[in-house]
Design a protein around this motif. Structure first.
Motif, PDB file in Angstrom:
ATOM      1  N   PRO A   1       0.799  -1.230   0.000  1.00  0.00           N
ATOM      2  CA  PRO A   1       0.000   0.000   0.000  1.00  0.00           C
ATOM      3  C   PRO A   1       0.829   1.277   0.000  1.00  0.00           C
ATOM      4  CG  PRO A   1      -0.093  -1.075   2.136  1.00  0.00           C
ATOM      5  CD  PRO A   1       0.550  -2.044   1.196  1.00  0.00           C
ATOM      6  N   GLU A   2       1.962   1.292   0.733  1.00  0.00           N
ATOM      7  CA  GLU A   2       2.773   2.506   0.788  1.00  0.00           C
ATOM      8  C   GLU A   2       3.368   2.824  -0.582  1.00  0.00           C
ATOM      9  OE1 GLU A   2       3.170  -0.089   2.804  1.00  0.00           O
ATOM     10  OE2 GLU A   2       2.684   0.622   4.838  1.00  0.00           O
ATOM     11  N   LYS A   3       3.883   1.801  -1.264  1.00  0.00           N
ATOM     12  CA  LYS A   3       4.473   2.018  -2.586  1.00  0.00           C
ATOM     13  C   LYS A   3       3.406   2.429  -3.591  1.00  0.00           C
ATOM     14  CE  LYS A   3       7.797  -0.050  -5.785  1.00  0.00           C
ATOM     15  NZ  LYS A   3       7.142   0.323  -7.039  1.00  0.00           N
ATOM     16  N   ALA A   4       2.236   1.770  -3.511  1.00  0.00           N
ATOM     17  CA  ALA A   4       1.148   2.112  -4.430  1.00  0.00           C
ATOM     18  C   ALA A   4       0.701   3.562  -4.208  1.00  0.00           C
ATOM     19  CB  ALA A   4      -0.019   1.156  -4.239  1.00  0.00           C
ATOM     20  N   LEU A   5       0.621   3.977  -2.960  1.00  0.00           N
ATOM     21  CA  LEU A   5       0.229   5.354  -2.666  1.00  0.00           C
ATOM     22  C   LEU A   5       1.250   6.339  -3.229  1.00  0.00           C
ATOM     23  CD1 LEU A   5      -1.664   7.363  -1.287  1.00  0.00           C
ATOM     24  CD2 LEU A   5      -0.315   7.094   0.801  1.00  0.00           C
TER      25      LEU A   5
ATOM     26  N   ARG B   1       3.264   2.173 -15.791  1.00  0.00           N
ATOM     27  CA  ARG B   1       4.244   1.522 -14.917  1.00  0.00           C
ATOM     28  C   ARG B   1       3.576   1.039 -13.630  1.00  0.00           C
ATOM     29  NH1 ARG B   1       9.097   5.259 -13.261  1.00  0.00           N
ATOM     30  NH2 ARG B   1       9.650   4.935 -15.468  1.00  0.00           N
ATOM     31  N   HIS B   2       2.678   1.832 -13.097  1.00  0.00           N
ATOM     32  CA  HIS B   2       1.961   1.477 -11.871  1.00  0.00           C
ATOM     33  C   HIS B   2       1.132   0.214 -12.080  1.00  0.00           C
ATOM     34  CE1 HIS B   2      -0.544   1.799  -8.312  1.00  0.00           C
ATOM     35  NE2 HIS B   2      -1.633   1.944  -9.062  1.00  0.00           N
ATOM     36  N   ILE B   3       0.422   0.122 -13.203  1.00  0.00           N
ATOM     37  CA  ILE B   3      -0.409  -1.051 -13.479  1.00  0.00           C
ATOM     38  C   ILE B   3       0.472  -2.278 -13.720  1.00  0.00           C
ATOM     39  CG2 ILE B   3      -2.029  -2.061 -15.145  1.00  0.00           C
ATOM     40  CD1 ILE B   3      -3.210   0.786 -15.412  1.00  0.00           C
ATOM     41  N   LYS B   4       1.608  -2.090 -14.389  1.00  0.00           N
ATOM     42  CA  LYS B   4       2.545  -3.201 -14.586  1.00  0.00           C
ATOM     43  C   LYS B   4       3.032  -3.728 -13.240  1.00  0.00           C
ATOM     44  CE  LYS B   4       6.974  -4.417 -16.710  1.00  0.00           C
ATOM     45  NZ  LYS B   4       8.138  -3.920 -17.500  1.00  0.00           N
ATOM     46  N   ASN B   5       3.342  -2.830 -12.308  1.00  0.00           N
ATOM     47  CA  ASN B   5       3.778  -3.254 -10.968  1.00  0.00           C
ATOM     48  C   ASN B   5       2.688  -4.049 -10.259  1.00  0.00           C
ATOM     49  OD1 ASN B   5       6.290  -2.049 -11.256  1.00  0.00           O
ATOM     50  ND2 ASN B   5       5.687  -0.144 -10.261  1.00  0.00           N
TER      51      ASN B   5
ATOM     52  N   ILE C   1       0.531  -9.485  -8.390  1.00  0.00           N
ATOM     53  CA  ILE C   1      -0.462 -10.559  -8.393  1.00  0.00           C
ATOM     54  C   ILE C   1       0.120 -11.825  -9.002  1.00  0.00           C
ATOM     55  CG2 ILE C   1      -2.746 -11.265  -9.206  1.00  0.00           C
ATOM     56  CD1 ILE C   1      -3.545  -8.343  -9.221  1.00  0.00           C
ATOM     57  N   GLU C   2       0.930 -11.680 -10.034  1.00  0.00           N
ATOM     58  CA  GLU C   2       1.587 -12.848 -10.632  1.00  0.00           C
ATOM     59  C   GLU C   2       2.415 -13.589  -9.585  1.00  0.00           C
ATOM     60  OE1 GLU C   2       3.985 -11.925 -13.978  1.00  0.00           O
ATOM     61  OE2 GLU C   2       2.305 -11.625 -15.345  1.00  0.00           O
ATOM     62  N   ASN C   3       3.184 -12.849  -8.823  1.00  0.00           N
ATOM     63  CA  ASN C   3       4.007 -13.476  -7.785  1.00  0.00           C
ATOM     64  C   ASN C   3       3.154 -14.160  -6.735  1.00  0.00           C
ATOM     65  OD1 ASN C   3       6.408 -12.633  -8.982  1.00  0.00           O
ATOM     66  ND2 ASN C   3       6.460 -10.702  -7.848  1.00  0.00           N
TER      67      ASN C   3
END
Length: 224
Positions: A180-184, A208-212, A217-219
């Motif tokens: 959450p912190e990185k996404a924010l 880039r945000h959507i790719k992250n 989710i892949e991981n």
């Protein structure tokens, strides 16, 4: 007149049932790959077959349910291949929507986004903040930007057809590595680019945000 009132009631029933079915599927109450019995749904939701049939058609149009010959209706299976396809489409379309938002967003919409991110910050600092942000707050931010693009086709595709599939993957991934912190931080950078009316930068940051998000989710799915 009476017939019209009855039709309106049936329509309301169908609309409500559609939302209930979507939430049940997205949350995993009806697990991915599970068969759906329409008679059983009619019994559980206490509705007639008419509204149920219409609701099922809508859920199918969102690609949450598929019909298999000689099998019937079932909830879609989640897979890395489908995830990659979904996020590739989302990355391209939402990047475009963010680009358009730079040109079309109003000052009031920017203020709403600023207030939203401030609220997300406070939620992250609370005990349940990360969970809230990961499941709900992120979608609020993206939806507001998509709607600020003022492109009705993009709004329909992203907030309707793709939105529930993305929620399904997000809701049913283990979420052990939520960020959450990185996404924010990424959201703040995107909003700053929008405020600067820099469409190329804003689009790049959103993609880039959507790719992250996809990689996260892949991981999660690979670790199951």
């Amino acid at each position: 007149m009476k017939k019209s009132e009855n039709e309106n009631k049936e329509q309301i029933k169908s609309d409500n049932l559609t939302e209930r079915l979507i939430e049940a599927i997205v949350s995993g109450e009806y697990p991915a790959g599970s068969k759906i019995s329409e008679p059983e749904l009619a019994r559980v939701f206490n509705v007639s077959r008419g509204p149920l049939r219409e609701a099922m058609m809508r859920v199918e149009s969102l690609h949450l349910v598929e019909r298999i010959p000689h099998v019937g209706a079932r909830v879609i299976n989640l897979s890395l291949e489908k995830l990659t396809e979904l996020y590739a489409a989302r990355e391209a379309l939402e990047g475009m929507a963010t680009n358009l938002a730079c040109k079309n967003i109003t000052d009031e919409e920017i203020e709403t986004l600023e207030i939203l991110l401030a609220r997300h910050q406070s939620h992250i600092e609370e005990v349940e903040g990360a969970s809230y942000f990961y499941q709900e707050g992120d979608f609020d931010f993206h939806n507001l930007i998509i709607k600020a693009s003022k492109n009705e086709k993009l709004i329909t595709l992203l907030c309707g057809q793709l939105y529930h599939l993305v929620r399904m993957y997000r809701s049913q991934s283990p979420q052990t590595n939520a960020r959450p912190e990185k996404a924010l931080y990424e959201h703040v950078a995107i909003l700053n680019a929008i405020k600067a009316r820099d469409p190329e930068l804003a689009e790049m940051l959103m993609r880039r945000h959507i790719k992250n998000s996809r990689l996260l989710i892949e991981n999660e799915l690979l670790e199951e």
